[in-house]
Design an enzyme around this catalytic site. Sequence first.
Site, PDB file in Angstrom:
ATOM      1  N   VAL A  77       7.586   8.389  -6.327  1.00 35.67           N
ATOM      2  CA  VAL A  77       7.664   7.120  -7.043  1.00 35.67           C
ATOM      3  C   VAL A  77       7.106   6.030  -6.134  1.00 35.67           C
ATOM      4  O   VAL A  77       7.515   5.908  -4.980  1.00 35.67           O
ATOM      5  CB  VAL A  77       9.142   6.801  -7.391  1.00 35.67           C
ATOM      6  CG1 VAL A  77       9.246   5.499  -8.160  1.00 35.67           C
ATOM      7  CG2 VAL A  77       9.754   7.944  -8.176  1.00 35.67           C
ATOM      8  N   CYS A  78       6.176   5.246  -6.648  1.00 35.29           N
ATOM      9  CA  CYS A  78       5.558   4.204  -5.826  1.00 35.29           C
ATOM     10  C   CYS A  78       6.577   3.141  -5.421  1.00 35.29           C
ATOM     11  O   CYS A  78       7.255   2.546  -6.268  1.00 35.29           O
ATOM     12  CB  CYS A  78       4.418   3.541  -6.580  1.00 35.29           C
ATOM     13  SG  CYS A  78       3.720   2.155  -5.653  1.00 35.29           S
ATOM     14  N   VAL A  79       6.668   2.905  -4.135  1.00 39.08           N
ATOM     15  CA  VAL A  79       7.683   1.985  -3.606  1.00 39.08           C
ATOM     16  C   VAL A  79       7.502   0.565  -4.125  1.00 39.08           C
ATOM     17  O   VAL A  79       8.486  -0.076  -4.529  1.00 39.08           O
ATOM     18  CB  VAL A  79       7.712   2.033  -2.055  1.00 39.08           C
ATOM     19  CG1 VAL A  79       6.375   1.640  -1.438  1.00 39.08           C
ATOM     20  CG2 VAL A  79       8.815   1.144  -1.498  1.00 39.08           C
TER      21      VAL A  79
END
Lengths: 128, 119
Positions: A77-79
């Site tokens: 999941v993209c931070v």
Amino acid sequence: MKYAILVNANPDTSASAISAYRFVKAALEAGHSISRVFFYKDGIYHALHYRTAPDDECHLTQAWQTLAQAFELDLVVCVSAAQRRGLLNPDEAKRQGKQDDDLAAGFRIGGLGQWLEAMLAADRVIEF
Amino acid sequence: MKKILFVLEKPPFQGIKLQENLDMILTAAVFDQQVALLFLGGGVLSIKSGQNPTDLGLKDTAAIFKALEIYDVKDFYVEVESLQAFGLKPGDLIFPVQEIYRKDVNAMIVESDVVLSAG
């Protein structure tokens, strides 16, 4: 064939979200490999720990978790996309002076660099 | 190295959409990939001069587009028909672009290793 998968689709309001899941499942069952599934933009909502669908509706978070367990899928999941939308794991929350624990099991937080890495290693890149 | 084509086809300033696209474009550029941008439809408005997204609480995306040159991203393609549809000329845009006709867009997509529709 090795695939890198980008999921931008919101799990609740986009038809592409179920397509992403079905594509990955079919590819794995056909013997292909998935180097990484990267959740970006509204796709990060897949990784909310407390998403709770009504019993008679499809629960994509659970579906991905089950698939990840069966095939050792890397669900990233993209931070920055996650933080913008209020999804923080305990470590990041602490860094930001907050208390939070939103990340569903089976998903991990990562950066766009990990998406690029997966994309470069793959034979095909598919975006949903 | 891969040839990565980002297709921008949605009008800008709808929340953070363009910002998130630029974040990915910048990351691809930092990874030393051959990055090209193709502007179609309302996407051409993303690079129209004289806009003030900061008034909408958004970042100055024109400055970010211009910064791409630092990372050697210089292949900016704009579909001629889309520009015309908005009554724009290449001179109305924030930087020099290469014009491409709709009939040639398909070939450009085929020649790319990866195509991402930065919606």
